[in-house]
Motif scaffolding. Structure first.
Motif, PDB file in Angstrom:
ATOM      1  N   VAL A  62       0.844  -1.201   0.000  1.00  0.00           N
ATOM      2  CA  VAL A  62       0.000   0.000   0.000  1.00  0.00           C
ATOM      3  C   VAL A  62       0.877   1.248   0.000  1.00  0.00           C
ATOM      4  O   VAL A  62       0.662   2.177  -0.773  1.00  0.00           O
ATOM      5  N   TYR A  63       1.873   1.243   0.863  1.00  0.00           N
ATOM      6  CA  TYR A  63       2.777   2.390   0.953  1.00  0.00           C
ATOM      7  C   TYR A  63       3.472   2.639  -0.391  1.00  0.00           C
ATOM      8  O   TYR A  63       3.489   3.770  -0.894  1.00  0.00           O
ATOM      9  N   GLU A  64       4.019   1.589  -0.976  1.00  0.00           N
ATOM     10  CA  GLU A  64       4.710   1.711  -2.260  1.00  0.00           C
ATOM     11  C   GLU A  64       3.755   2.217  -3.349  1.00  0.00           C
ATOM     12  O   GLU A  64       4.101   3.089  -4.147  1.00  0.00           O
ATOM     13  N   HIS A  65       2.546   1.690  -3.357  1.00  0.00           N
ATOM     14  CA  HIS A  65       1.539   2.104  -4.334  1.00  0.00           C
ATOM     15  C   HIS A  65       1.180   3.572  -4.149  1.00  0.00           C
ATOM     16  O   HIS A  65       1.098   4.341  -5.124  1.00  0.00           O
ATOM     17  N   GLU A  66       0.981   3.987  -2.914  1.00  0.00           N
ATOM     18  CA  GLU A  66       0.615   5.368  -2.640  1.00  0.00           C
ATOM     19  C   GLU A  66       1.750   6.333  -2.994  1.00  0.00           C
ATOM     20  O   GLU A  66       1.500   7.423  -3.494  1.00  0.00           O
ATOM     21  N   VAL A  67       2.987   5.933  -2.750  1.00  0.00           N
ATOM     22  CA  VAL A  67       4.131   6.764  -3.152  1.00  0.00           C
ATOM     23  C   VAL A  67       4.143   6.913  -4.668  1.00  0.00           C
ATOM     24  O   VAL A  67       4.349   8.015  -5.200  1.00  0.00           O
ATOM     25  N   THR A  68       3.898   5.821  -5.377  1.00  0.00           N
ATOM     26  CA  THR A  68       3.864   5.862  -6.840  1.00  0.00           C
ATOM     27  C   THR A  68       2.765   6.787  -7.335  1.00  0.00           C
ATOM     28  O   THR A  68       2.997   7.629  -8.225  1.00  0.00           O
ATOM     29  N   VAL A  69       1.577   6.672  -6.764  1.00  0.00           N
ATOM     30  CA  VAL A  69       0.454   7.537  -7.161  1.00  0.00           C
ATOM     31  C   VAL A  69       0.809   9.007  -6.915  1.00  0.00           C
ATOM     32  O   VAL A  69       0.581   9.863  -7.767  1.00  0.00           O
ATOM     33  N   LEU A  70       1.391   9.284  -5.747  1.00  0.00           N
ATOM     34  CA  LEU A  70       1.771  10.660  -5.416  1.00  0.00           C
ATOM     35  C   LEU A  70       2.823  11.188  -6.390  1.00  0.00           C
ATOM     36  O   LEU A  70       2.701  12.304  -6.913  1.00  0.00           O
ATOM     37  N   CYS A  71       3.845  10.401  -6.656  1.00  0.00           N
ATOM     38  CA  CYS A  71       4.911  10.851  -7.557  1.00  0.00           C
ATOM     39  C   CYS A  71       4.392  11.026  -8.984  1.00  0.00           C
ATOM     40  O   CYS A  71       4.745  11.998  -9.657  1.00  0.00           O
ATOM     41  N   ASP A  72       3.548  10.112  -9.436  1.00  0.00           N
ATOM     42  CA  ASP A  72       2.969  10.226 -10.779  1.00  0.00           C
ATOM     43  C   ASP A  72       2.065  11.445 -10.910  1.00  0.00           C
ATOM     44  O   ASP A  72       1.882  11.969 -12.010  1.00  0.00           O
ATOM     45  N   ALA A  73       1.508  11.901  -9.796  1.00  0.00           N
ATOM     46  CA  ALA A  73       0.608  13.052  -9.824  1.00  0.00           C
ATOM     47  C   ALA A  73       1.326  14.323 -10.274  1.00  0.00           C
ATOM     48  O   ALA A  73       0.681  15.231 -10.813  1.00  0.00           O
ATOM     49  N   ALA A  74       2.633  14.409 -10.100  1.00  0.00           N
ATOM     50  CA  ALA A  74       3.357  15.624 -10.511  1.00  0.00           C
ATOM     51  C   ALA A  74       3.158  15.885 -12.004  1.00  0.00           C
ATOM     52  O   ALA A  74       2.760  16.989 -12.402  1.00  0.00           O
ATOM     53  N   ALA A  75       3.404  14.883 -12.812  1.00  0.00           N
ATOM     54  CA  ALA A  75       3.245  15.052 -14.267  1.00  0.00           C
ATOM     55  C   ALA A  75       1.780  15.269 -14.637  1.00  0.00           C
ATOM     56  O   ALA A  75       1.467  16.094 -15.515  1.00  0.00           O
ATOM     57  N   GLU A  76       0.884  14.562 -13.970  1.00  0.00           N
ATOM     58  CA  GLU A  76      -0.552  14.718 -14.255  1.00  0.00           C
ATOM     59  C   GLU A  76      -1.022  16.137 -13.934  1.00  0.00           C
ATOM     60  O   GLU A  76      -1.771  16.742 -14.706  1.00  0.00           O
ATOM     61  N   LEU A  77      -0.588  16.659 -12.803  1.00  0.00           N
ATOM     62  CA  LEU A  77      -0.978  18.015 -12.415  1.00  0.00           C
ATOM     63  C   LEU A  77      -0.404  19.047 -13.379  1.00  0.00           C
ATOM     64  O   LEU A  77      -1.081  20.027 -13.720  1.00  0.00           O
ATOM     65  N   LEU A  78       0.825  18.839 -13.832  1.00  0.00           N
ATOM     66  CA  LEU A  78       1.419  19.773 -14.800  1.00  0.00           C
ATOM     67  C   LEU A  78       0.643  19.780 -16.118  1.00  0.00           C
ATOM     68  O   LEU A  78       0.541  20.827 -16.760  1.00  0.00           O
ATOM     69  N   ARG A  79       0.133  18.625 -16.519  1.00  0.00           N
ATOM     70  CA  ARG A  79      -0.663  18.578 -17.756  1.00  0.00           C
ATOM     71  C   ARG A  79      -1.998  19.311 -17.589  1.00  0.00           C
ATOM     72  O   ARG A  79      -2.507  19.896 -18.536  1.00  0.00           O
ATOM     73  N   ALA A  80      -2.549  19.291 -16.373  1.00  0.00           N
ATOM     74  CA  ALA A  80      -3.879  19.855 -16.150  1.00  0.00           C
ATOM     75  C   ALA A  80      -3.865  21.310 -15.688  1.00  0.00           C
ATOM     76  O   ALA A  80      -4.836  22.034 -15.918  1.00  0.00           O
ATOM     77  N   LEU A  81      -2.779  21.729 -15.036  1.00  0.00           N
ATOM     78  CA  LEU A  81      -2.731  23.058 -14.420  1.00  0.00           C
ATOM     79  C   LEU A  81      -1.452  23.786 -14.831  1.00  0.00           C
ATOM     80  O   LEU A  81      -0.525  23.183 -15.356  1.00  0.00           O
ATOM     81  N   GLY A  82      -1.389  25.047 -14.523  1.00  0.00           N
ATOM     82  CA  GLY A  82      -0.140  25.771 -14.695  1.00  0.00           C
ATOM     83  C   GLY A  82       0.866  25.297 -13.651  1.00  0.00           C
ATOM     84  O   GLY A  82       0.487  24.686 -12.645  1.00  0.00           O
ATOM     85  N   PRO A  83       2.156  25.580 -13.859  1.00  0.00           N
ATOM     86  CA  PRO A  83       3.186  25.068 -12.945  1.00  0.00           C
ATOM     87  C   PRO A  83       3.004  25.463 -11.475  1.00  0.00           C
ATOM     88  O   PRO A  83       3.204  24.645 -10.589  1.00  0.00           O
TER      89      PRO A  83
END
Length: 189
Positions: A62-83
């Motif tokens: 769970v911890y590893e999965h949640e870290v992955t989701v959090l880290c992947d969110a950086a690129a997703e947020l950049l695609r959806a929002l300004g920096p």
């Protein structure tokens, strides 16, 4: 011997188990019933144990999965929002991530005490922050040269001070202060 990739249905079961367990551990901590996790995920307890033979294995996954989701969110947020908004959104998610891990703290201790695991996780988190900072610097909204590790340590401090559920507003105010410190000179918002 290499592991065979999971079938699509098994991968789906594993993903549901991880998602349900993350919520359950955050809510109930070490008292989480694995039988209830399996039921809520729509699988039998045997399926849970086939994927995760021990409670500790499930917590670590769970911890590893949640870290992955959090880290992947950086690129997703950049695609959806300004920096700048992407950085703010990621910081808010980081605080929520850390607050959710509070219920798993006792079970996570062996994982977090491992120097190799800690360094690996920090490196992944730093890389996600660096992605956001670099995009902000390139857009002229974040000061160039802001150290991702400094931001990570500051966020860690925010979660230590205001990581509890009842202190969420304080965490947001502290994130505002941190963002003000990394903004490019001359920007007001």
């Amino acid at each position: 011997m290499t592991e065979r990739p999971l079938r699509a249905d098994a991968r789906g079961n594993q993903e549901r188990l991880l998602s349900v367990a993350a919520v359950a551990f955050a809510r109930d901590g070490t008292q989480t019933s694995l039988k209830a996790v399996a039921k809520e995920a729509g699988v039998g307890v045997g399926t849970l144990y086939r994927h995760f033979p021990t409670r500790e294995a499930l917590v670590e996954a769970v911890y590893e999965h949640e870290v992955t989701v959090l880290c992947d969110a950086a690129a997703e947020l950049l695609r959806a929002l300004g920096p700048a908004d992407a950085l703010r959104g990621w910081m808010e998610r980081f605080v929520d991530f850390m607050a959710a891990k509070h219920g798993m703290a006792d079970l996570l201790r062996p994982v977090l005490l491992s120097e190799a695991d800690r360094l690996h996780t920090r490196a992944r988190l730093r890389a996600a922050i660096a992605t956001l900072l670099d995009a902000g610097a390139a857009a002229g909204v974040i000061r160039p040269g802001v150290d991702a590790n400094d931001v990570l340590m500051a966020l860690g401090g925010v979660t230590m001070i205001a990581g509890e559920e009842g202190q969420r507003a304080l965490a947001t105010r502290l994130i505002d202060l941190l963002l003000h410190g990394v903004r490019a000179p001359g920007l007001t918002s």
